[in-house]
Design a protein around this motif. Sequence first.
Motif, PDB file in Angstrom:
ATOM      1  N   ILE A 334       0.834  -1.207   0.000  1.00  0.00           N
ATOM      2  CA  ILE A 334       0.000   0.000   0.000  1.00  0.00           C
ATOM      3  C   ILE A 334       0.865   1.251   0.000  1.00  0.00           C
ATOM      4  CG2 ILE A 334      -1.618   1.377   1.388  1.00  0.00           C
ATOM      5  CD1 ILE A 334      -2.875  -1.231   2.318  1.00  0.00           C
ATOM      6  N   MET A 335       1.901   1.272   0.874  1.00  0.00           N
ATOM      7  CA  MET A 335       2.775   2.454   0.963  1.00  0.00           C
ATOM      8  C   MET A 335       3.392   2.759  -0.391  1.00  0.00           C
ATOM      9  SD  MET A 335       4.656   1.710   4.547  1.00  0.00           S
ATOM     10  CE  MET A 335       6.029   2.822   4.366  1.00  0.00           C
ATOM     11  N   LYS A 337       2.485   1.704  -3.420  1.00  0.00           N
ATOM     12  CA  LYS A 337       1.507   2.032  -4.467  1.00  0.00           C
ATOM     13  C   LYS A 337       0.959   3.433  -4.294  1.00  0.00           C
ATOM     14  CE  LYS A 337      -1.706  -0.727  -7.004  1.00  0.00           C
ATOM     15  NZ  LYS A 337      -2.167  -2.121  -7.022  1.00  0.00           N
ATOM     16  N   GLU A 338       0.617   3.776  -3.043  1.00  0.00           N
ATOM     17  CA  GLU A 338       0.015   5.092  -2.805  1.00  0.00           C
ATOM     18  C   GLU A 338       1.034   6.210  -3.047  1.00  0.00           C
ATOM     19  OE1 GLU A 338      -3.115   5.978  -2.042  1.00  0.00           O
ATOM     20  OE2 GLU A 338      -3.971   3.962  -1.956  1.00  0.00           O
ATOM     21  N   SER A 339       2.295   5.974  -2.641  1.00  0.00           N
ATOM     22  CA  SER A 339       3.327   6.990  -2.913  1.00  0.00           C
ATOM     23  C   SER A 339       3.462   7.177  -4.411  1.00  0.00           C
ATOM     24  CB  SER A 339       4.679   6.571  -2.360  1.00  0.00           C
ATOM     25  OG  SER A 339       4.583   6.161  -1.053  1.00  0.00           O
ATOM     26  N   GLY A 340       3.474   6.059  -5.118  1.00  0.00           N
ATOM     27  CA  GLY A 340       3.595   6.131  -6.573  1.00  0.00           C
ATOM     28  C   GLY A 340       2.456   6.905  -7.184  1.00  0.00           C
ATOM     29  N   GLN A 341       1.231   6.621  -6.722  1.00  0.00           N
ATOM     30  CA  GLN A 341       0.073   7.327  -7.281  1.00  0.00           C
ATOM     31  C   GLN A 341       0.104   8.798  -6.922  1.00  0.00           C
ATOM     32  OE1 GLN A 341      -3.144   4.895  -5.975  1.00  0.00           O
ATOM     33  NE2 GLN A 341      -3.078   3.583  -7.796  1.00  0.00           N
ATOM     34  N   ALA A 342       0.594   9.099  -5.703  1.00  0.00           N
ATOM     35  CA  ALA A 342       0.712  10.503  -5.304  1.00  0.00           C
ATOM     36  C   ALA A 342       1.666  11.229  -6.251  1.00  0.00           C
ATOM     37  CB  ALA A 342       1.208  10.596  -3.871  1.00  0.00           C
ATOM     38  N   LEU A 343       2.802  10.592  -6.545  1.00  0.00           N
ATOM     39  CA  LEU A 343       3.775  11.218  -7.439  1.00  0.00           C
ATOM     40  C   LEU A 343       3.181  11.428  -8.822  1.00  0.00           C
ATOM     41  CD1 LEU A 343       7.148   9.485  -6.571  1.00  0.00           C
ATOM     42  CD2 LEU A 343       6.516  11.855  -6.185  1.00  0.00           C
ATOM     43  N   LYS A 344       2.435  10.422  -9.298  1.00  0.00           N
ATOM     44  CA  LYS A 344       1.850  10.554 -10.635  1.00  0.00           C
ATOM     45  C   LYS A 344       0.789  11.649 -10.663  1.00  0.00           C
ATOM     46  CE  LYS A 344       1.345   6.708 -13.172  1.00  0.00           C
ATOM     47  NZ  LYS A 344       1.119   5.267 -13.466  1.00  0.00           N
ATOM     48  N   GLU A 345       0.086  11.806  -9.534  1.00  0.00           N
ATOM     49  CA  GLU A 345      -0.916  12.862  -9.480  1.00  0.00           C
ATOM     50  C   GLU A 345      -0.228  14.229  -9.497  1.00  0.00           C
ATOM     51  OE1 GLU A 345      -4.172  11.800  -6.785  1.00  0.00           O
ATOM     52  OE2 GLU A 345      -4.362  13.969  -6.450  1.00  0.00           O
ATOM     53  N   SER A 366      -0.734   6.820   2.227  1.00  0.00           N
ATOM     54  CA  SER A 366       0.592   6.220   2.438  1.00  0.00           C
ATOM     55  C   SER A 366       1.113   6.556   3.823  1.00  0.00           C
ATOM     56  CB  SER A 366       1.565   6.682   1.344  1.00  0.00           C
ATOM     57  OG  SER A 366       1.722   8.071   1.369  1.00  0.00           O
ATOM     58  N   THR A 367       0.816   7.777   4.319  1.00  0.00           N
ATOM     59  CA  THR A 367       1.255   8.130   5.666  1.00  0.00           C
ATOM     60  C   THR A 367       0.551   7.254   6.701  1.00  0.00           C
ATOM     61  OG1 THR A 367       1.295  10.377   4.811  1.00  0.00           O
ATOM     62  CG2 THR A 367       1.759  10.114   7.131  1.00  0.00           C
ATOM     63  N   THR A 368      -0.749   7.046   6.491  1.00  0.00           N
ATOM     64  CA  THR A 368      -1.492   6.178   7.407  1.00  0.00           C
ATOM     65  C   THR A 368      -0.886   4.779   7.403  1.00  0.00           C
ATOM     66  OG1 THR A 368      -3.425   7.406   6.658  1.00  0.00           O
ATOM     67  CG2 THR A 368      -3.829   5.491   8.056  1.00  0.00           C
ATOM     68  N   ALA A 369      -0.561   4.294   6.202  1.00  0.00           N
ATOM     69  CA  ALA A 369       0.029   2.952   6.104  1.00  0.00           C
ATOM     70  C   ALA A 369       1.353   2.905   6.848  1.00  0.00           C
ATOM     71  CB  ALA A 369       0.229   2.585   4.634  1.00  0.00           C
ATOM     72  N   ALA A 370       2.148   3.970   6.730  1.00  0.00           N
ATOM     73  CA  ALA A 370       3.434   4.009   7.425  1.00  0.00           C
ATOM     74  C   ALA A 370       3.228   3.953   8.930  1.00  0.00           C
ATOM     75  CB  ALA A 370       4.197   5.270   7.038  1.00  0.00           C
ATOM     76  N   GLN A 371       2.187   4.707   9.389  1.00  0.00           N
ATOM     77  CA  GLN A 371       1.895   4.674  10.835  1.00  0.00           C
ATOM     78  C   GLN A 371       1.433   3.287  11.267  1.00  0.00           C
ATOM     79  OE1 GLN A 371      -0.818   7.882  10.821  1.00  0.00           O
ATOM     80  NE2 GLN A 371       0.763   9.451  11.179  1.00  0.00           N
ATOM     81  N   ILE A 403      10.778   7.090   1.816  1.00  0.00           N
ATOM     82  CA  ILE A 403      10.234   7.541   0.533  1.00  0.00           C
ATOM     83  C   ILE A 403       8.911   8.272   0.740  1.00  0.00           C
ATOM     84  CG2 ILE A 403       9.198   6.667  -1.610  1.00  0.00           C
ATOM     85  CD1 ILE A 403      11.561   4.706  -1.729  1.00  0.00           C
ATOM     86  N   VAL A 404       8.101   7.757   1.676  1.00  0.00           N
ATOM     87  CA  VAL A 404       6.837   8.442   1.960  1.00  0.00           C
ATOM     88  C   VAL A 404       7.113   9.872   2.415  1.00  0.00           C
ATOM     89  CG1 VAL A 404       4.869   8.490   3.528  1.00  0.00           C
ATOM     90  CG2 VAL A 404       5.538   6.356   2.451  1.00  0.00           C
ATOM     91  N   ILE A 405       8.123  10.039   3.280  1.00  0.00           N
ATOM     92  CA  ILE A 405       8.492  11.385   3.747  1.00  0.00           C
ATOM     93  C   ILE A 405       8.954  12.235   2.563  1.00  0.00           C
ATOM     94  CG2 ILE A 405      10.115  12.683   5.183  1.00  0.00           C
ATOM     95  CD1 ILE A 405      10.156  10.148   7.014  1.00  0.00           C
TER      96      ILE A 405
END
Lengths: 485, 485
Positions: A334-335, A337-345, A366-371, A403-405
């Motif tokens: 999830i982390m 994939k979501e980071s990737g989608q954030a970057l693409k957005e 992704s932050t929630t997943a990291a937590q 990477i999330v950071i």
Amino acid sequence: MEMGSGNNEKAGILTRGWRWMKDLPKNSFAKGVEIARQTKKIGQDDPRRVIHSLKLGLALTLVSLFYYFQPLYKNFGVSAMWAVMTVVVVFEFSVGATIGKGLNRGLATFIAGALGVGAHYLASMTGKVGEPIFIGLFVFLQAAVTTFIRFFPKVKARYDYGLVIFILTFSLVSISGFRTDEILDLAHKRLSTILVGASTCVIVSIFVCPVWAGEDLHNLVADHLEKLGNFLEGFGEEYFAGSVETEFKDNKSFLVGYKSVLNSKTTEENQANLARWEPGHGKFMYLHPWEQYLKIGALTRKCACRIEALNSYLNSEIKAPEEVFQRVQEICTIMSKESGQALKELSLAIRTMTKPSSPNRHIVNSTTAAQNLESLLKSGSWEDINLRRLISVAAVASLLIDIVISVEDIAESVTELATLAKFQSPELNVPESKIPSNAGISTKQLQVQDCPRVIISINLTPATDEVHQSQFQDSNQEAKQNVQV
Amino acid sequence: MEMGSGNNEKAGILTRGWRWMKDLPKNSFAKGVEIARQTKKIGQDDPRRVIHSLKLGLALTLVSLFYYFQPLYKNFGVSAMWAVMTVVVVFEFSVGATIGKGLNRGLATFIAGALGVGAHYLASMTGKVGEPIFIGLFVFLQAAVTTFIRFFPKVKARYDYGLVIFILTFSLVSISGFRTDEILDLAHKRLSTILVGASTCVIVSIFVCPVWAGEDLHNLVADHLEKLGNFLEGFGEEYFAGSVETEFKDNKSFLVGYKSVLNSKTTEENQANLARWEPGHGKFMYLHPWEQYLKIGALTRKCACRIEALNSYLNSEIKAPEEVFQRVQEICTIMSKESGQALKELSLAIRTMTKPSSPNRHIVNSTTAAQNLESLLKSGSWEDINLRRLISVAAVASLLIDIVISVEDIAESVTELATLAKFQSPELNVPESKIPSNAGISTKQLQVQDCPRVIISINLTPATDEVHQSQFQDSNQEAKQNVQV
């Protein structure tokens, strides 16, 4: 014995020579095919290269009209040569580079010419003996000082060419053996021809299929974010899918795209420098915040460096056992994939020049997943596990947290760009044609990923009766309240 | 009301203007001080910049003698201008760049001049009407084709300047309105003056404090290895020492030195291209394997990228608890330190151009430590530990394992360089003067880190009596046996 070896050598050379002769047509043909293949590739990679070549030919042909038309030729004489020289050295691939070089050349010629005439005049006052000594001294000093100034990084970035032309013109003018009035006439002709050459370049460069350095920088930064996004989007599944599937590396180009990001610093800085010369064009104003792209670029490279570290785990054979790490696997995927989608957005936001949604849904996820990952690790239900196996997954998880950071930093930086460059608020019905086909996110996705919101617009008319106005606004609000999804 | 605000505004502008005027001397002084500081810094960072500036002044003054000495001036006339132009544009910082540009300019002028004369002759045969059309066509075609060729990466790296001069000369010669015999005379004069200018540049560049691009590349690659070595040598203690000591970041410059390695690709490639133009000099032969430096550079950047990932853990607050991880800490510190020392030894081997010891003691130590770490982790004596704390240490350990592998690759690549460039076998008594003061390892260390060995040298004289000879050697050996530490 020695003669025999000599004969053998001779025969060897002959044989080799004969073989070379025999293979010559075949080798030449192979080389020709290779060159043709390369030519096609260079043209296809960026068709603007072909257009640029034709544009240079056009500008040069235009300027050479000076020679053909006799009246013009009589006016400028041999000085018309300077127009041709100017076109050849000033015409560059992008508009910014052409304008920058043209301005540098024109201004430097003007200033250095004036100073050169002054130096020549000063030296001529010292008499027959003193003149060459003084002129030599002037030339030496100005050349040495100007050359040293070229080492200043800020000067080098924008005025390097101007300084070269400054040394050139000053030396030519001051050491020429002409009388002052002759020099003035020559300087006038030369300056006019240079201006003709430079403006031909600038006009052709801007009005015939222009290539804007700023636009290139803009697209490059968006491209880089998308490449990192592609990697991260696919990484989770790739890593946890095990080694069986990863052997089919056929269409896994998304896994190596990030590598071009690592060494992009010089290109980006160069383009930002050129972009500053460009006038407003298309969606870009004259003082577009090009500096901010460099900041985004630096953060992108930092993220790419972490991805490079992450990439080494893709090919490592030590994979986590499925039973124990299923939960970690899920969260890490999830982390990633979501980071990737954030970057693409974010990449899409830059491309379409719309404000990125804030807070970004994918970054929140992704932050929630990291937590979640952190609290999962703290829960301590991890006995009897093989630590050697854990260590690889731990490293991946830790890098993903970084990477999330990193992605959060990039998002912040893009938001800053959106504010500085006054990006539009996202229109929800972006026409499909506005999104480049390679952006990777369809309009449908764009519509879905924005939360529903209420847009209230208020008509302000000059206040005559405040109470009445207030009532009017209230009714107006109700009428215009409109839910746009 | 409006007039009042107008007055206020006017007063505001006046006040601001007055303040600006008042601050002008102070601001100008501050700016002057800043420029003086920068000038000093640029000169101190690389004193060769000052020398280069003076060299250019010297070359330009030498060439301007053409104008002063009347016989020379009469011979070449206005064409002497081309010598001045050549010096200004050809004289570059390094010998390689100067030779490259000089050769490009000379050859391109010659070839393009010849072709231009041919084009001019061909076109003139078509009559008064056809001539300008044909010449226009020739100029357009050659400009477009040559410009496109400039996009070939290999051509761009070495012959870009030559192609620009090709377009320039071809256009000037073919469109000039002169008769063919006039052109030949002009071409001859121009080519001679360009040759004079270019050879002045090359001679001054080589014989007055030369700056060799190859030597710079050589030192740069060694520098980079040393910077990474410095980081790794200090990292282990820095990381495990806890956050108390890391607050004193005063003389911790070794922790940021690696950052300059990350973006070094363009510089290295550029210098390798220039180095190929240079003749043999000092310790470098003509065909020194410059390509190999690029390979080492690429591996160094890969390692630097991992160090960048490692660096983010230095500032993270989650440190491992001392009791549990004492053993891991010990091994990780060894891995980091030994890798660092291995890199510094490789850097020294490049600097002194001696073969790196193989197998490298430090690499063996770090690999052993990595294996120890793996078996320690496999032993499974790790219950009741906080996994969130482990994860940071696990990531560090995992990155360190990657770095050890990376260092091995670098060592292999340096050994390959040593073979290709025929580095000497290490002499044990390297004189102190041969080791640069910033190499970080003193001669004493160098002597200590090599194992004691026996050197036996044998005097071979033509064999007349083999038995006698053998006895002689035996006694000779005893006499010369010498333990050098």
